[in-house]
Each structure stands twice: as C-alpha cells, then as structure tokens.
Design an enzyme around this catalytic site. Structure first.
Site, PDB file in Angstrom:
ATOM      1  N   GLY A 193     -13.210   6.120   9.973  1.00  0.00           N
ATOM      2  CA  GLY A 193     -13.989   6.195   8.734  1.00  0.00           C
ATOM      3  C   GLY A 193     -13.088   6.417   7.535  1.00  0.00           C
ATOM      4  O   GLY A 193     -12.977   7.535   7.032  1.00  0.00           O
TER       5      GLY A 193
ATOM      6  N   SER B  53     -12.554   3.494   4.840  1.00  0.00           N
ATOM      7  CA  SER B  53     -13.027   2.726   3.684  1.00  0.00           C
ATOM      8  C   SER B  53     -14.388   3.201   3.197  1.00  0.00           C
ATOM      9  O   SER B  53     -15.255   3.577   3.996  1.00  0.00           O
ATOM     10  CB  SER B  53     -13.122   1.248   4.049  1.00  0.00           C
ATOM     11  OG  SER B  53     -11.896   0.792   4.543  1.00  0.00           O
TER      12      SER B  53
ATOM     13  N   GLU C 262       0.132   1.375  13.885  1.00  0.00           N
ATOM     14  CA  GLU C 262      -0.237  -0.009  14.188  1.00  0.00           C
ATOM     15  C   GLU C 262       0.949  -0.937  13.958  1.00  0.00           C
ATOM     16  O   GLU C 262       1.156  -1.911  14.657  1.00  0.00           O
ATOM     17  CB  GLU C 262      -1.451  -0.382  13.330  1.00  0.00           C
ATOM     18  CG  GLU C 262      -1.401  -1.726  12.682  1.00  0.00           C
ATOM     19  CD  GLU C 262      -2.049  -2.809  13.526  1.00  0.00           C
ATOM     20  OE1 GLU C 262      -2.278  -3.862  12.976  1.00  0.00           O
ATOM     21  OE2 GLU C 262      -2.308  -2.597  14.725  1.00  0.00           O
TER      22      GLU C 262
ATOM     23  N   SER D  36      -4.559  -5.021   3.379  1.00  0.00           N
ATOM     24  CA  SER D  36      -4.663  -6.465   3.134  1.00  0.00           C
ATOM     25  C   SER D  36      -3.273  -7.077   2.989  1.00  0.00           C
ATOM     26  O   SER D  36      -2.292  -6.377   2.750  1.00  0.00           O
ATOM     27  CB  SER D  36      -5.462  -6.730   1.859  1.00  0.00           C
ATOM     28  OG  SER D  36      -4.642  -6.540   0.729  1.00  0.00           O
TER      29      SER D  36
END
Ligand SMILES: Cc1cc2nc3c(=O)[nH]c(=O)nc-3n(C[C@H](O)[C@H](O)[C@H](O)COP(=O)(O)OP(=O)(O)OC[C@H]3O[C@@H](n4cnc5c(N)ncnc54)[C@H](O)[C@@H]3O)c2cc1C
Lengths: 381, 397
Positions: free
Chosen positions: B131, B133, B250, B380
């Site tokens: 949680g 964004s 990641e 992004s």
C-alpha cells in the site's frame, strides 16, 4: 558463472588503454587527419603494435604468436575504437586468421610470423560493399588460380604487403605488387583509415586450401565481431565524453546535463551501450568456445553495436551543440569512424535478417534454435 | 569467461526440474488452461500449487533456513527463476511479499517479525499487499496523505491507497502512512511502514478493472482502521528510509526469469507469424516483420547476457547499487519490444481469441497488454531513467 574478462584480459585492456593515452591520443589522431601526405600508418604506432604483441594475439605460438582467442583480440579492438586508432590492425589480424583457419602448413609458416611481428601488413577483400555477409558476397572471381574483379572500399590496400581476397570458390593470397593488380586510393571521410580500390585483372592468387564456404563464413563472422567491438568502444567513449561535457556546460544558469531531456537520452544510450558491450563480448567468447549459437551471437553483436554507435555518436554531436559540429572538436572522429564501420561486414538490418534466417526460418529443433537459452545448463565454458 | 554454474548449483537445477516434472500437471503448462478459468479460480489454483511447492522446500530459495527458506545461493535463485519460466509454471500469488517485504523484514525486522512473517508468506498462508500509491501520490510517493495516529498501543489509520495489487485477495498490507505531522518542508519525515491486517471493519477493498478486463489491482480504504504499534517495520518515523530500502530489492534481481519468460513469448509469436498470412505468404516471410522480430530477439539475448553479468557480480558479493535500476528498464523495455512485434504480426487480428488454425491467442494478447504496465509500476520508466542519469552517470540534479 563468470561473464567477465579474466585478469589477463583486463591487463591487456589496461595496457592498450594506457599506451593510447600516453602515446597516441586525440592529438596524434588529429595530426593524421590534417596531414594530406600521410599514408595513414603512423610509424611509431605501427611499431608499438608489433612490439606489444597486439598483432600476434591470434597467431598460434608455433608461428611466433601468442595464441590467444578472439575475445582477447576483441578487447584490443574495443580500445582501438575508443581511441579511433588508425592503421591496418584489423586487416593484418584478418589475414592472419584466414591463414590460421584455411592456410596450408607452408603458407602459415611463411606468413604468420611476419604478420605477428608487424613486418607484413595485411589487407582483406572478403565481401562486396553492401552485400549480405555470406560467402556469396565474394568480390572476386577465380579461374585456375587467376583472379579478376574490382574490389571496392578495401581498407589500407596501398600500404599492404599481403592481400586475402575472397572469390566464389574460396580465399586467395594475393601479392599486391604482382602483375595484374592495380591499387588506387579512394578518399575517405574517416581519416583513421585509408581506402582504396583494387583491380584484379589476371592476377595470380594462391589458394588457401582449407577455405570452404563454412570457413569463409567464419572469417566474415570474426570480422563482424571485431568491428562490433570497435563500434562498442566508439559508442562508450561518445557517451562518456558527452556526459562529462554536459556536466559542465552551463546554460539558463545550470549545467545542461541537469535537463531531463538530455538525462533520459543519455540514460537510454548508457543502457544501449551496456547491452552492446555484453553482446560484443559474448560473440567473441562464443567463437572461442565454438558455441552452438556463435553465428547468432555475431549477428546480434554487429546489429546492436551498429545501432548503438550510430545513436551515441549522433547524440555526441547534438549534445555538444555548436562546438560538436566543428572540425576543432573530436566529435567528428567518432562519428566518421562509426559511419564507416556500421555497415562493414553487414549492416544492422542485414544482421537482423540473418537472425531471422537462423531462428525464424529454421525448424524449431535445429541446433541454432535450441542453443539459445541452453548455454547455462549445457555448460558452455 | 566461464558460463557454467557450479556442480552444486546444477544439482539444484536437476532436483528442481525433477520436482517440476512430477508436480506441475501438464495442463497447467498450457496457457489455454488459465485462459479458461475465472480470475478467482485462477488465483486459488495458483495459491494451492504454490503452497505445495513451499511444502516441498522450493520457496525462499536463497533465504536462511531458520526462517523457512532453503538456504541456497543467488545462483540457485536464478536457476529457480529460469526453470519456473521454462516450464511456464504459474506465477506467484505473493509477488509483492516475496520481492519486497520479505527481504526488508530480513534486513530491518525484529526477530519476532522475521519468525512470524516469512514462513506464512512463503507458504501463502498470508497474502501481502503493498500500500504505497495514493490518488495524489504515485511517482511522487512522498506526497502521500494517509494518516496513522498513535492512540495508546495502536495506530488509527485513515486514508486511501490505490492500484493495490491483490487488493481483493490480500490478508495483510505493508503500507506507508504519516505517523506524525511533518514539520515544514520535510516531506520525507514522520512516515512509518505499517503492517496492517486487512480483515477488519475499518479496511475496505474495491476492485478496479484493468484494460485487460481483469481486476488484479484495486483500491483500499482505511476508515479508523487499527494497527498495533508493534507492527511497525524499521521503526516509527523511519518509513521513508524503509520504503527506499524495500524498493531497492526488486532491482537486484538478475532478470534471467524474465528473459526466459519473454523468450518463450517470442517463440510463440514466431509460431503465430508462421501461421498468419501476409500478402499471400506467411507473415514470418515478410521482410519488415522479420526485422521487427529479429530486433526484439536481439534485445532479448542482450537481456540474457546482462543477467549473466548481474549474476556474476552478485555471486562475487558485489552490490550493483543504482546500476541495478538499469535492469528494470532493460527487461520491461525488452518485454515491450517483443509485445510490439506480436501486435505488428497480428495486425487487424490483434485481440481475436484464436486463429483459424486453432492457435489460441488469449495468453499472448494479455501478455502484450501486461507489458504496458511493467514500464509504470515499481517506478515508471521516466523515473528510472532519471535515477540512472543522476546516480549512475552522475549528471547533476
Ligand atoms: C499493474 C499495476 C500494479 C500496481 N501495483 C501497485 C501496488 O501493489 N502497490 C502500490 O502501491 N502501487 C501499485 N501500482 C502503482 C504504481 O506504483 C504507480 O502507478 C506508479 O508509481 C506511477 O504513479 P502514477 O500512476 O500516479 O503515475 P504518475 O506519477 O502520475 O505519472 C504519470 C506520468 O508522468 C511521468 N512522471 C511522473 N513524474 C515524473 C518526473 N519526475 N519526471 C518525468 N516524468 C514523470 C510518469 O513516468 C508517467 O508517465 C501499480 C501500478 C500498476 C500499473
């Protein structure tokens, strides 16, 4: 898993890099650009190539060479690209490779030691300019050992002591001073080479007995791999120098490198060059271990390196602004060398077509296909 | 240069392959199997299979055994990713927990947190959501508004999260909230990473329908929801640093799993190109489409080489640092290239469920659409490029 250069290969790279930094930097390249009378082979540089063993890397030890692999030669090619190094290094290396792969023991014994030492300069004509990189693109024709044909855009034919020429039936050694051989220089925009046209009209050639189509293809692939490494060296240098310049050039009160349009372009170029470096490295390694996907790897490397070098050298001019378009700045050395090499031994589109022939046209269980993705498990060393 | 893995690592491959042979039903390897299931059935089938895999010891490959991992090497993890992708094994239902939460807990968590969180996560007994964004805080995560007010032994949570993957399946959510009023300009201060139970009256999840028609993500509303004060990860007020560490995990992956998956996708696209007519011959013979397919293949193979590079570095104990941001850009752009060529091959047939020849296309089509999301989530493409430019190339802010 070691996908990296060995300590010895790194030492070789560092030696070439520091030699070029100290002895043959942009100042010397510029001098060559501006000397209309030079034959394009600066004597001290050529002598150093011989002394350092950089012409001997691929020549077997029994012929006074060092007997290393294509990856070692690729390490040098990359430094020579970054330094826009002139001279017939590639041609000499490729004549040596032709002899090593296809020459008779006598031919090897006669020529390889001199090639390794730099006493003999080589030049090759393996492919018609613009043609698909395969034996079918051989520029000469042979009948009973007599050669004819017009060999265009040959690198350094005027200073060559020994030519290797591809004809429809294989490779020939040709003495450039022999009867029936006429060499005429052609102006090159990139002054780090000297181009020429070689006219063969009844010239005697000495066949390399082992030059089957597969060997000719192998030689073309080796040439493509070395050129890919040269291009990757150019591209990396172009990105690095551009980043450094854009960190300091101030406009609108801030370094232009702080503008996101430049940042994102440079980040993409950095990533593209990184990919191309990997591909150029792997393609040389794949040749050294005779990996099942070595042809594919050569085409991947050449197409990726050509595209990236085109983009990086173009961006180098653009992101330097007006100064990047001047004769005074070094940008044009990289741009012009890149242009010359992007299409050498097949351009990016031709190598992509070759990728398609290898993977799209062949049956899914053919070796070239199943090789991909299986290196890790099959253990290519 | 030596592209072989160690014997021990290869032994692991053999063992895992044998397990997959025995334990992954043939039908599950076919994309049609999944295309014919509802979203809910698909999730539960994957969850059950993944649980069995964990029970047999093939979960948390490179994590310490004391917390339920297998205690393997980074190379074994890469081999695991590769083998999973090679056979088309179901993707994990606990992606965010595995990729982000678990390594963060391992790095910052209390002993109690390590013991209580990792095991159930690996066994899919607890599905975790991320949680971060919010409607007003996407790329600019520090703009987040959600509040968590300390009240005695608890926090009282109010606010909204959005684009929450697995919102409808989540059991717990690791979420970033403001636990104190930040003073003046310090936007990054006063945040905490909270581990919140989603099965409580104050938490409401609503699905959001994605462009594929599926609802893999949703919105999560917090209205006076509670969370014990002991369920803070990384310490109260350290939320920003904890989140940055979490997001860095990641990036460390080798991307060999992605390579293997996208290479399968490419092979399937080529099959489609062989079967489709273009100008009276197979699309695979069309010179322009061949260029597009080959260009994608070039990127794919470069991605594989890069994964070898990453693996080489991590095996030697080197931290790739921000260079690892490149890996995300590389695999997601490559994925898009493959998907672009699929779309180009299909032309007007893009989106039809099958070709006349019986070739099913649902999976390829949804992959192509999914590729559009991978350049958005997890930072992004634009944000990542800025990171590469500033942190790797050293360009000024
Ligand atoms: C499939 C999917 C799953 C997701 N799952 C989760 C999840 O589980 N948990 C979670 O917390 N979030 C999740 N997200 C959300 C994701 O992290 C955000 O969508 C992402 O961070 C972008 O934020 P945004 O959507 O607000 O876009 P915005 O930030 O509004 O961006 C809009 C556009 O502006 C560009 N942009 C923004 N800032 C800059 C800048 N500084 N410079 C240049 N360009 C800029 C962006 O690149 C983008 O192109 C998911 C998203 C997707 C698509």
């Amino acid at each position: 898993m070691h996908f990296q250069l060995t300590d010895e290969q790194r030492a070789l790279r560092d030696a070439a890099r520091s030699y070029l930094r100290d002895r043959f930097g942009p100042r010397q390249v510029r001098a060559l650009y501006e000397d209309p009378d030079s034959d394009g082979v600066p004597a001290p540089l050529w002598q150093a190539l011989g002394e350092q063993g950089w012409l001997a890397v691929l020549v077997p030890e029994e012929h006074d060479g060092i007997g290393l692999g294509l990856l070692d030669a690729a390490v040098l090619a990359r430094e020579f690209g970054a330094g826009t190094v002139p001279g017939p290094w590639l041609g000499t290396i490729l004549v040596g490779e032709a002899l090593r792969l296809a020459g008779s023991p006598e031919q090897q014994a006669t020529h390889l030691p001199d090639l390794a030492a730099g006493g003999v300069r080589g030049a090759v004509a393996l492919l018609r300019p613009g043609w698909f990189p395969s034996p079918a693109g051989a520029p000469a024709s042979a009948r009973d050992g007599v050669l004819s044909g017009r060999l265009d855009l040959v690198d350094y034919p005027s200073t060559a002591d020994l030519l290797v020429v591809a004809a429809q039936d294989g490779l020939y050694l040709v003495d450039p001073a022999a009867a029936g051989v006429t060499v005429s220089p052609v102006d090159a925009l990139d002054r780090t080479t000297r181009l020429g046209t070689v006219l063969l009209d009844g010239a005697r050639g000495e066949k390399l007995p082992g030059s089957t189509p597969a060997v000719v293809q192998d030689l073309l692939d080796r040439a493509a791999v070395l050129v890919a490494n040269d291009l990757v060296g150019i591209a990396r240098k172009a990105v690095t120098d551009t980043v450094e310049y854009d960190k300091t050039r101030v406009q609108f009160g801030r370094p232009v490198g702080s503008f996101q349009a430049l940042k994102h372009s440079l980040a993409d170029l950095h990533i593209g060059v990184t990919f191309a470096e990997h591909a150029a490295t792997y393609s040389a390694h794949a040749a050294d271990v005779d990996a099942p996907d070595r042809q594919l790897a050569a085409s991947i490397a050449k197409s990726k390196a050509a595209d990236v070098s085109r983009d990086a050298t173009g961006a180098m001019i653009q992101f330097h602004g007006g100064i990047g378009y001047t004769w005074e700045h070094d940008t044009h050395f990289y741009f012009k060398r890149s242009k010359r090499l992007e299409a050498a031994y097949g351009d990016a589109a031709q190598h992509r077509e070759r990728v398609a022939r290898l993977l799209v046209d062949q049956a899914p269980d053919s070796p070239a296909v199943s090789a991909v993705g299986s290196e890790m498990s099959a253990g290519v060393a | 240069m030596d592209l072989r893995h160690s014997e021990k690592d290869e032994q692991f491959r053999a063992e895992f392959r044998a397990w997959l042979d025995a334990s992954l039903p043939q039908e599950m390897r076919r994309p049609e199997f999944w295309a014919d299931l509802s979203e809910e059935e698909s999730f539960q089938t994957r969850r059950t299979w993944e649980k069995g895999k964990a029970q047999d010891g093939f979960a948390g490959i490179a994590w310490p055994t004391e917390y339920g991992g297998r205690g393997g090497t980074p190379t074994m993890k890469a081999i695991y990713d590769e083998e999973m992708a090679r056979v088309g094994a179901p993707s994990t239902v606990n992606a965010l927990g595995l990729a982000f939460l678990a390594p963060t807990v391992m790095a910052l968590g209390t002993e109690e947190q390590k013991r209580s969180i990792i095991g159930p996560l690996l066994h899919c007994d607890v599905i975790w959501c991320q949680g971060f964004s919010e409607p007003g805080a996407g790329s600019d995560l520090a703009a987040l508004q959600m509040r968590a007010e300390p009240q005695g032994e608890e926090y009282l949570l109010n606010g909204q999260k959005i684009w929450t993957t697995n919102a409808m399946h989540g059991d717990r959510i690791f979420t970033l909230a403001r636990t104190s009023t930040s003073d003046g300009g310090k936007r990054h201060a006063g945040m905490s990473m909270l581990l919140v139970d989603m099965h409580q009256p104050g938490v409401e999840s609503r699905p959001l329908k994605q462009m594929t028609g599926a609802s893999e993500f949703g919105e999560v509303f917090f209205t006076d929801a509670t969370c014990p004060r002991s369920d803070v990860l990384g310490g109260e007020g350290n939320g920003w640093a904890t989140a940055m560490l979490l997001l860095s995990f990641e990036r460390g992956s080798s991307a060999i799993g992605q390579y293997t998956e996208f290479r399968r996708q490419w092979d399937d696209v080529v099959d489609v190109a062989r079967a489709l007519d273009r100008d009276g011959r197979p699309a695979a013979q069309d010179p322009v489409l061949r260029q597009s397919l080959a260009a994608a293949l070039v990127e794919l193979e470069c991605l594989k080489y890069h994964s070898w590079h990453v693996l080489t570095q991590t095996t030697q104990g080197r931290d790739l640092g921000f260079e690892a941001s490149m890996t995300k850009i590389m695999w997601s752009e490559t994925f898009r290239r493959v998907s672009d060529s699929y779309e180009a091959v299909l032309g007007t047939a893009f989106g039809v469920p099958e070709l006349g020849s019986g070739l099913r296309l649902e999976e390829l089509t949804s992959l192509a659409m999914w590729s559009r999301s991978c350049t958005i989530w997890g930072g992004s493409q634009q944000v990542q490029r800025t990171v590469v430019a500033e942190r790797v190339l050293g360009l000024p802010r």
